[in-house]
Design a protein around this motif. Structure first.
Motif, PDB file in Angstrom:
ATOM      1  N   GLU A  96      38.013  36.995  42.419  1.00 57.74           N
ATOM      2  CA  GLU A  96      37.488  36.929  41.059  1.00 57.74           C
ATOM      3  C   GLU A  96      38.609  36.486  40.113  1.00 57.74           C
ATOM      4  O   GLU A  96      39.453  37.296  39.724  1.00 57.74           O
ATOM      5  CB  GLU A  96      36.947  38.310  40.641  1.00 57.74           C
ATOM      6  N   PRO A  97      38.661  35.186  39.757  1.00 56.49           N
ATOM      7  CA  PRO A  97      39.768  34.660  38.931  1.00 56.49           C
ATOM      8  C   PRO A  97      39.941  35.392  37.606  1.00 56.49           C
ATOM      9  O   PRO A  97      41.054  35.414  37.056  1.00 56.49           O
ATOM     10  CB  PRO A  97      39.369  33.196  38.712  1.00 56.49           C
ATOM     11  N   ARG A  98      38.892  36.016  37.081  1.00 56.93           N
ATOM     12  CA  ARG A  98      39.037  36.736  35.822  1.00 56.93           C
ATOM     13  C   ARG A  98      39.934  37.969  35.959  1.00 56.93           C
ATOM     14  O   ARG A  98      40.385  38.534  34.956  1.00 56.93           O
ATOM     15  CB  ARG A  98      37.658  37.157  35.290  1.00 56.93           C
ATOM     16  N   LEU A  99      40.185  38.379  37.191  1.00 51.00           N
ATOM     17  CA  LEU A  99      41.049  39.531  37.445  1.00 51.00           C
ATOM     18  C   LEU A  99      42.330  39.127  38.180  1.00 51.00           C
ATOM     19  O   LEU A  99      42.878  39.893  38.969  1.00 51.00           O
ATOM     20  CB  LEU A  99      40.293  40.595  38.243  1.00 51.00           C
ATOM     21  N   SER A 100      42.796  37.924  37.917  1.00 51.53           N
ATOM     22  CA  SER A 100      44.058  37.481  38.530  1.00 51.53           C
ATOM     23  C   SER A 100      45.209  38.313  37.975  1.00 51.53           C
ATOM     24  O   SER A 100      45.378  38.434  36.757  1.00 51.53           O
ATOM     25  CB  SER A 100      44.294  35.991  38.234  1.00 51.53           C
ATOM     26  N   LEU A 101      45.997  38.892  38.870  1.00 51.44           N
ATOM     27  CA  LEU A 101      47.084  39.784  38.480  1.00 51.44           C
ATOM     28  C   LEU A 101      48.426  39.170  38.840  1.00 51.44           C
ATOM     29  O   LEU A 101      48.566  38.474  39.852  1.00 51.44           O
ATOM     30  CB  LEU A 101      46.934  41.137  39.187  1.00 51.44           C
ATOM     31  N   SER A 102      49.423  39.441  38.014  1.00 54.11           N
ATOM     32  CA  SER A 102      50.772  38.998  38.326  1.00 54.11           C
ATOM     33  C   SER A 102      51.380  39.909  39.385  1.00 54.11           C
ATOM     34  O   SER A 102      50.842  40.990  39.697  1.00 54.11           O
ATOM     35  CB  SER A 102      51.635  39.028  37.060  1.00 54.11           C
ATOM     36  N   ALA A 103      52.519  39.488  39.934  1.00 56.55           N
ATOM     37  CA  ALA A 103      53.196  40.313  40.929  1.00 56.55           C
ATOM     38  C   ALA A 103      53.589  41.656  40.332  1.00 56.55           C
ATOM     39  O   ALA A 103      53.468  42.710  40.984  1.00 56.55           O
ATOM     40  CB  ALA A 103      54.429  39.584  41.460  1.00 56.55           C
ATOM     41  N   ALA A 104      54.044  41.642  39.072  1.00 54.41           N
ATOM     42  CA  ALA A 104      54.430  42.900  38.430  1.00 54.41           C
ATOM     43  C   ALA A 104      53.225  43.813  38.243  1.00 54.41           C
ATOM     44  O   ALA A 104      53.309  45.036  38.438  1.00 54.41           O
ATOM     45  CB  ALA A 104      55.088  42.604  37.077  1.00 54.41           C
ATOM     46  N   GLU A 105      52.070  43.231  37.878  1.00 53.45           N
ATOM     47  CA  GLU A 105      50.866  44.040  37.704  1.00 53.45           C
ATOM     48  C   GLU A 105      50.383  44.616  39.039  1.00 53.45           C
ATOM     49  O   GLU A 105      49.958  45.781  39.108  1.00 53.45           O
ATOM     50  CB  GLU A 105      49.767  43.196  37.054  1.00 53.45           C
ATOM     51  N   CYS A 106      50.465  43.812  40.104  1.00 53.96           N
ATOM     52  CA  CYS A 106      50.090  44.322  41.426  1.00 53.96           C
ATOM     53  C   CYS A 106      50.972  45.498  41.825  1.00 53.96           C
ATOM     54  O   CYS A 106      50.486  46.504  42.364  1.00 53.96           O
ATOM     55  CB  CYS A 106      50.177  43.216  42.465  1.00 53.96           C
TER      56      CYS A 106
END
Length: 269
Positions: free
Chosen positions: A140-150
């Motif tokens: 779901e591209p609307r919930l793409s997370l950065s490495a820091a967020e992951c």
């Protein structure tokens, strides 16, 4: 291959394979050891099978060679309960191209580790929870997370998995029913992970039984404590006496061990 659960098992922490691994052995033992070393885990390594696979040696020669390999520290027969808490006893032939002394084999027997179990993941490897969060953004591209967020959300995602939610279900739940636009994917995902946290899984009534092991004589298969089987062989197979007949404290220990095995076999039926 042997029946499922039986057969060859590779001992852990062996040195890398070289052309001189068995140079210290007589020619017959070296040839049979090299053959076993090349076999995959689970392969049948009983006397009849090895005699068929190595035509140069008959069954009696193979048996003698296996006894000698055991005495040299390359081989032990170990009877152990199966994995996943099952009480069925199986006999496995643990082989090490690196010769081990009796103390190493006794420690291995006591440790209870299964050499066939997968090695632990290296420290830099990403966790299943982290991978699920990465897959969330791809699903779901609307919930793409950065490495820091992951990394920041990894602990919450891990708690979902600990409570029995599969990674695929985690991704589907987080991606379901999204608004048209998600302005802050990281904050939105944190809110969902927190508010939709599943309940704790019910605790098991009792922990599964731990794996148990007992050594067997490589020659005749009689079970016994390691100190009663120097070189992995009973006195009879070593040619030192009548085998593991009860004679003094060591004999009493062996007899108790056999009684315990029989009791376990009866309860597992």
């Amino acid at each position: 291959m042997a029946a499922s659960g039986f057969g060859k098992r590779s001992a852990p922490d062996q040195a890398p394979r070289t052309r001189d691994d068995f140079a210290h052995l007589p020619a017959r033992e070296a040839a049979i050891a090299a053959h076993i070393d090349r076999l995959p885990d689970g392969a049948a390594v009983d006397i009849k099978t090895l005699a068929k696979e190595i035509p140069a040696y008959g069954q009696q020669a193979v048996q003698t060679a296996l006894n000698n390999l055991s005495d040299a520290g390359h081989l032990r027969r170990i009877r152990e309960t199966g994995s996943e808490g099952r009480t069925q006893w199986v006999t496995r032939s643990y082989f090490s191209r690196t010769a081990r002394d009796d103390a190493w084999w006794e420690a291995f027997l006591s440790d209870g580790d299964d050499a066939s179990a997968p090695a632990p993941a290296p420290a830099p490897a990403r966790s299943v929870a982290y991978e699920a969060l990465v897959r969330l953004g791809r699903t779901e591209p609307r919930l793409s997370l950065s490495a820091a967020e992951c990394s920041a959300l990894e602990g919450l995602a891990h708690e979902w998995l600990r409570r029995g939610i599969a990674p695929d279900d985690l991704v589907r739940t987080l991606a379901a029913g999204l608004p048209g636009v998600v302005h802050h994917p990281g904050a939105f995902t944190r809110t969902r992970l927190t508010e939709k946290m599943p309940p704790e899984a019910p605790s098991a009534s009792a922990p599964p039984p731990s794996r148990r092991r007992v050594m067997e004589c490589t020659g005749c298969g009689v079970p016994g404590r390691p100190e009663a089987l120097p070189g992995g062989l009973c006195r009879g197979c070593r040619g030192d006496g009548p085998g593991l007949e009860p004679t003094g404290p060591a004999g009493v220990d062996v007899r108790a061990y056999v009684s315990e095995l029989r009791a376990l076999a009866r309860t597992s039926r």
